[in-house]
Design an enzyme around this catalytic site. Structure first.
Site, PDB file in Angstrom:
ATOM      1  N   TRP A 125      40.909  15.107 -23.044  1.00 39.55           N
ATOM      2  CA  TRP A 125      40.711  13.713 -23.443  1.00 39.55           C
ATOM      3  C   TRP A 125      42.094  13.035 -23.537  1.00 39.55           C
ATOM      4  O   TRP A 125      43.034  13.613 -24.064  1.00 39.55           O
ATOM      5  CB  TRP A 125      39.984  13.658 -24.794  1.00 39.55           C
ATOM      6  CG  TRP A 125      39.878  12.260 -25.319  1.00 39.55           C
ATOM      7  CD1 TRP A 125      38.983  11.320 -24.925  1.00 39.55           C
ATOM      8  CD2 TRP A 125      40.717  11.641 -26.306  1.00 39.55           C
ATOM      9  NE1 TRP A 125      39.215  10.137 -25.598  1.00 39.55           N
ATOM     10  CE2 TRP A 125      40.273  10.311 -26.455  1.00 39.55           C
ATOM     11  CE3 TRP A 125      41.807  12.085 -27.057  1.00 39.55           C
ATOM     12  CZ2 TRP A 125      40.871   9.419 -27.337  1.00 39.55           C
ATOM     13  CZ3 TRP A 125      42.407  11.193 -27.943  1.00 39.55           C
ATOM     14  CH2 TRP A 125      41.928   9.873 -28.077  1.00 39.55           C
ATOM     15  N   ASP A 153      28.101   5.432 -20.979  1.00 40.44           N
ATOM     16  CA  ASP A 153      29.002   6.383 -21.622  1.00 40.44           C
ATOM     17  C   ASP A 153      28.305   7.722 -21.865  1.00 40.44           C
ATOM     18  O   ASP A 153      27.075   7.823 -21.831  1.00 40.44           O
ATOM     19  CB  ASP A 153      29.477   5.776 -22.955  1.00 40.44           C
ATOM     20  CG  ASP A 153      30.861   6.229 -23.347  1.00 40.44           C
ATOM     21  OD1 ASP A 153      31.325   7.246 -22.824  1.00 40.44           O
ATOM     22  OD2 ASP A 153      31.476   5.558 -24.195  1.00 40.44           O
ATOM     23  N   MET A 154      29.083   8.737 -22.156  1.00 44.82           N
ATOM     24  CA  MET A 154      28.568  10.091 -22.439  1.00 44.82           C
ATOM     25  C   MET A 154      29.658  10.796 -23.221  1.00 44.82           C
ATOM     26  O   MET A 154      30.673  11.144 -22.647  1.00 44.82           O
ATOM     27  CB  MET A 154      28.298  10.796 -21.105  1.00 44.82           C
ATOM     28  CG  MET A 154      27.417  11.998 -21.151  1.00 44.82           C
ATOM     29  SD  MET A 154      28.155  13.472 -21.819  1.00 44.82           S
ATOM     30  CE  MET A 154      29.501  13.752 -20.703  1.00 44.82           C
ATOM     31  N   ASN A 155      29.432  10.921 -24.523  1.00 45.64           N
ATOM     32  CA  ASN A 155      30.560  11.253 -25.387  1.00 45.64           C
ATOM     33  C   ASN A 155      30.587  12.650 -25.978  1.00 45.64           C
ATOM     34  O   ASN A 155      31.290  12.892 -26.955  1.00 45.64           O
ATOM     35  CB  ASN A 155      30.657  10.226 -26.516  1.00 45.64           C
ATOM     36  CG  ASN A 155      31.353   8.965 -26.050  1.00 45.64           C
ATOM     37  OD1 ASN A 155      32.411   9.036 -25.441  1.00 45.64           O
ATOM     38  ND2 ASN A 155      30.753   7.820 -26.302  1.00 45.64           N
ATOM     39  N   ASP A 163      40.444   6.986 -22.053  1.00 47.32           N
ATOM     40  CA  ASP A 163      40.567   6.175 -23.271  1.00 47.32           C
ATOM     41  C   ASP A 163      42.032   5.883 -23.565  1.00 47.32           C
ATOM     42  O   ASP A 163      42.353   5.062 -24.426  1.00 47.32           O
ATOM     43  CB  ASP A 163      39.957   6.909 -24.469  1.00 47.32           C
ATOM     44  CG  ASP A 163      38.443   6.742 -24.524  1.00 47.32           C
ATOM     45  OD1 ASP A 163      37.911   5.898 -23.788  1.00 47.32           O
ATOM     46  OD2 ASP A 163      37.798   7.471 -25.304  1.00 47.32           O
TER      47      ASP A 163
HETATM   48  C1  GLA Z   1      33.958   6.193 -25.782  1.00 51.38           C
HETATM   49  C2  GLA Z   1      34.504   5.345 -24.665  1.00 51.38           C
HETATM   50  C3  GLA Z   1      35.156   4.107 -25.233  1.00 51.38           C
HETATM   51  C4  GLA Z   1      34.166   3.347 -26.077  1.00 51.38           C
HETATM   52  C5  GLA Z   1      33.589   4.252 -27.153  1.00 51.38           C
HETATM   53  C6  GLA Z   1      32.451   3.578 -27.891  1.00 51.38           C
HETATM   54  O1  GLA Z   1      34.979   6.780 -26.506  1.00 51.38           O
HETATM   55  O2  GLA Z   1      35.369   6.072 -23.854  1.00 51.38           O
HETATM   56  O3  GLA Z   1      35.646   3.292 -24.204  1.00 51.38           O
HETATM   57  O4  GLA Z   1      33.138   2.834 -25.273  1.00 51.38           O
HETATM   58  O5  GLA Z   1      33.094   5.465 -26.610  1.00 51.38           O
HETATM   59  O6  GLA Z   1      31.894   4.375 -28.855  1.00 51.38           O
END
Ligand code: GLA
Length: 734
Positions: free
Chosen positions: A199, A478-480, A548
């Site tokens: 990340w 997104d996919m976190n 990010d």
């Molecule tokens: C992730 C994305 C960010 C943002 C956040 C929102 O981290 O990479 O750009 O959209 O989620 O929760």
């Protein structure tokens, strides 16, 4: 051009102006590999699968004593029948045997290319773009049919491959491994390049020597990952940006993968790539088939930069499907770093209004607009508006934004659910997780079980309602978090080996349905930044949030590394606030923009909070980007100086007609008392006269052979005090 079949020798020659790929049928009927590389005449082929004079330990066959699989170059090899290297496939039969012997049965050659059911794949615009060879092989004992697909492109140094495994017998088959390609090379004198990180520092290039043993990368995270990308380069040891042989391999897939090179002790190299076989088991009943994802093989005889240019053009033209295909991308403003989840309609409208004044074209509402989403702990899974924050709904907000003259975009994270959500309360069995065991959380969220069609259906319906009732032009998907405890609750034990792959098929199917229902939408994929940046995603989302980490200094490295395998138009890049959220570093707004412009370009901050001078600069940046974005996004990229090799990095793009070039120069730490270095440009018209930043008259050959000075004699190109500074040159043909 295309594919020639020599009946007598049983050889297939796939070729175009740049490359040749030659396949032959081995003495025992197996599909052998004869050559891949620079275009050759057909008659130069020797049967490299013959291994006379080599003593093999008990591994020859009756058909030809001089033939041993241990030495052979094979297209889709098995383990267990004399080849001791990494196999391309493995199939467990009902009697417990894994021994298989695929022999050539038939083939077909046709113009064009077919898609792969349920999976992303490169496509032709017209049948004359490419020629396809299908080779059918069978194992009569086990009732297995494997079809190998090869597509050679007419104007590109590219071959695409995938395989289909079918159960032609009566008993069950259990496919334990089915990779997308195997490429056996006659020597192992190569260097491997992988694109790795984590990340906030995705896709740094890293090299390893291949001449001995096994070299491997993998993702077992359920997504292609920030840690290592499903794109690999294998190059000759003396290959650099501008000369030497290099081969690129993309897996068109967004889930678990493996790429492995194995140098044997006879000095040969086997390369394989495909879905990771770990935790993979795909049972096939009589008549059923399994398709592997596609692998893209690209080739350059003249260095890495040329390889990247071919890849960029290929992915832009034959992978991206979107109304924005080969079109300039809208300049956007995203509210995430400005507000995170703490906003209401008025706050959003204020930010958007200032964006409009600056000249942006699209406003994107990020996380926090739905369900009970006020922090990371709640709301995911509930895709209906949070009326406390947005009393007029997404419809009302999008209309107001549209009325300002801006397009409206929305953030979603449709694969996830929070424990504190209506969806989870109603369907606790819709998440991935092993029975009677705790679940690992990531960002306080769980992963929805997309291997179940009813889950995908429910999310589709929710999203359909939101999107169809508003005016939406863009979606950031997104996919976190990664997948852990991969188990589908309530599903039979023998089906569990399918879950990782079915999950990704579910993701692809939701993309496909949304694209069909809302063809106007520009999708941008995202996974905590760039943790699912792969060729498969580009089939649905033509751009991906690259990282990010928007710190200019870090972004140069991330975007530079990304550019090896992915086009500039796919690289989501924004100017965010300073000091930077991720690194705390302060970089001027001009320097931040000079990196972001080599990407899709946009802003990720509250423009109300910057100074008047900075705002005036932003207005100019946007004007500049509008004028030049086509060159930035679709010009030919030349990497001039690597940030991984020197403290000063440089790259440039040149318009297809060579009339305009834009050069980005990035200096890391301030260096006192430097002399004047010259930066040699590339890709210009040698005989044309150019201006640099509107002044001078320089022939293209001079700018390429001698170069432009990287510091100005008067010393004012770089700022005095900051450690990171940049310069953007505009080179125009007179
Ligand atoms: C992730 C994305 C960010 C943002 C956040 C929102 O981290 O990479 O750009 O959209 O989620 O929760």
């Amino acid at each position: 051009m295309g594919i020639i079949f020599h009946e007598e020798e049983k050889q297939f020659h796939l070729y175009n102006d740049d490359i040749s790929y030659v396949i032959g049928i081995c003495p025992d009927g197996e599909v052998g590999h004869l050559y891949y590389g620079k275009r050759i005449h057909e008659r130069q082929i020797v049967k490299a699968y013959q291994t006379r004079g080599v003593r093999a330990l008990c591994c020859n066959r009756k058909e030809d004593e001089n033939y041993t699989k241990e030495m052979a170059q094979l297209e889709y090899p098995a383990f267990g029948n004399g080849d001791f290297r990494t196999p391309a496939y493995e199939i467990l039969q009902e009697n417990g045997s894994r021994v298989t012997d695929l022999v050539y049965v038939s083939h077909r050659i046709y113009a064009g290319k077919k898609g792969i059911p349920g999976l992303p794949a490169s496509y032709v615009e017209k049948d004359s773009d490419a020629t396809t060879l299908e080779i059918v092989c069978e194992d009569a004992v086990a009732g297995i049919r494997v079809t190998l697909f090869y597509t050679i492109w007419e104007q590109r140094p590219v071959v695409c491959r995938h395989a289909r495994v079918e159960n032609m017998g009566k008993e069950m088959l259990d496919v334990r491994r089915a990779l997308s390609l195997c490429l056996d090379l006659p020597d192992a004198e190569y260097t491997w390049m992988q694109f790795q990180g984590a990340w906030a520092r995705e896709r740094y290039p890293m090299e390893r020597d291949l001449s001995a043993g096994i070299t491997e990368i993998e993702s077992m995270r359920g997504h292609s990952s920030a840690n290592v990308n499903p794109f690999v380069i294998i190059k000759r040891k003396d290959t650099n940006e501008t000369q030497g042989e290099a081969m690129g391999f993309h897996l068109v897939y967004s889930g678990n993968f493996v790429a492995r090179a194995q140098a044997d002790t006879y000095g040969k190299l086997r390369f394989v790539m495909g879905i990771h076989p770990q935790w993979f088991s795909w049972n096939l009943a009589a008549g059923e088939a399994f398709d592997t994802p596609e692998a893209i093989l690209s080739y350059s005889a003249s260095g890495l930069n040329n390889l990247s240019q071919s890849i960029h053009g290929f992915l832009n033209d034959h992978m991206v499907r979107s109304p924005y295909k080969n079109k300039p991308r809208p300049i956007l403003l995203n509210n995430w770093e400005a507000t995170e989840m703490n906003f209401d309609e008025e706050k959003i409208l204020n930010i958007a209004r200032k964006g409009k004044e600056a000249g942006v074209e699209l406003f994107v509402l990020d996380d926090g607009w739905f369900g009970a989403r006020n922090d990371d702990y709640a709301g995911l899974g509930d895709w209906f508006v949070n009326a406390n924050k947005l009393p007029n709904g997404i419809y009302g907000l999008s209309k107001k934004i549209n009325d300002m003259g801006l397009q409206f975009g929305l953030w979603i994270e449709p694969e996830m659910v929070n424990e504190d959500s209506e969806l989870y309360r109603a369907h606790p069995d819709w998440v991935l997780g092993a029975p009677n065991r705790p679940r690992t959380l990531g960002r306080h969220q769980m992963v929805l079980d997309y291997s179940k069609p009813e889950v995908v259906d429910c999310i589709y319906k929710q999203l359909y309602d939101v999107i169809s009732n508003a005016s939406i032009h863009y979606i950031k998907w997104d996919m976190n978090r990664s997948i852990t405890e991969c188990y589908s609750l309530g599903v039979a034990p023998e089906e569990q080996g399918k879950v990782y792959h079915k999950y990704i098929l579910g993701v692809y199917s939701l993309y496909e349905r949304l694209m069909k229902a809302f063809p106007q939408i520009l999708f941008e994929s995202c996974a905590s930044g760039g943790a699912r940046f792969d060729a498969g995603m580009l089939y649905y989302a033509p751009q991906a949030w690259c990282s990010d980490d928007t710190d200019g200094h870090e972004r140069v490295k991330i975007q530079y590394g990304t550019s090896y395998g992915y086009p500039i138009a796919s690289i989501g890049a924004h100017v965010s606030a300073a000091p930077n959220q991720q690194t705390g570093r302060f970089i001027t707004i001009g320097d931040r923009a000079n990196i972001a412009c080599f990407g899709t370009f946009g802003y990720e901050l509250d423009l109300n909070e910057i100074s008047d001078e900075e705002f005036a600069e932003v207005q100019k940046q946007i004007q500049f980007m509008k004028e030049y974005r086509e060159v930035f996004q679709y010009g030919k990229l030349y990497r001039l100086q690597s940030p991984f090799a020197k403290d000063t990095a440089a790259w440039m793009v040149v318009s297809q007609d060579q009339a305009t070039a834009l050069v980005g120069l990035y200096r890391g730490c301030k260096i006192p008392n430097v002399g004047i270095e010259l930066l040699r440009l590339q890709g210009l018209d040698a005989d044309a006269v150019y201006t640099v930043d509107g002044s001078g008259e320089f022939y293209g050959d001079y700018l390429m052979a001698s170069g432009i000075p990287t510091i100005d004699v008067s010393g004012d190109w770089f700022h005095g005090n900051e450690d990171f500074s940049t310069k953007l040159f505009v080179i125009r043909k007179k």
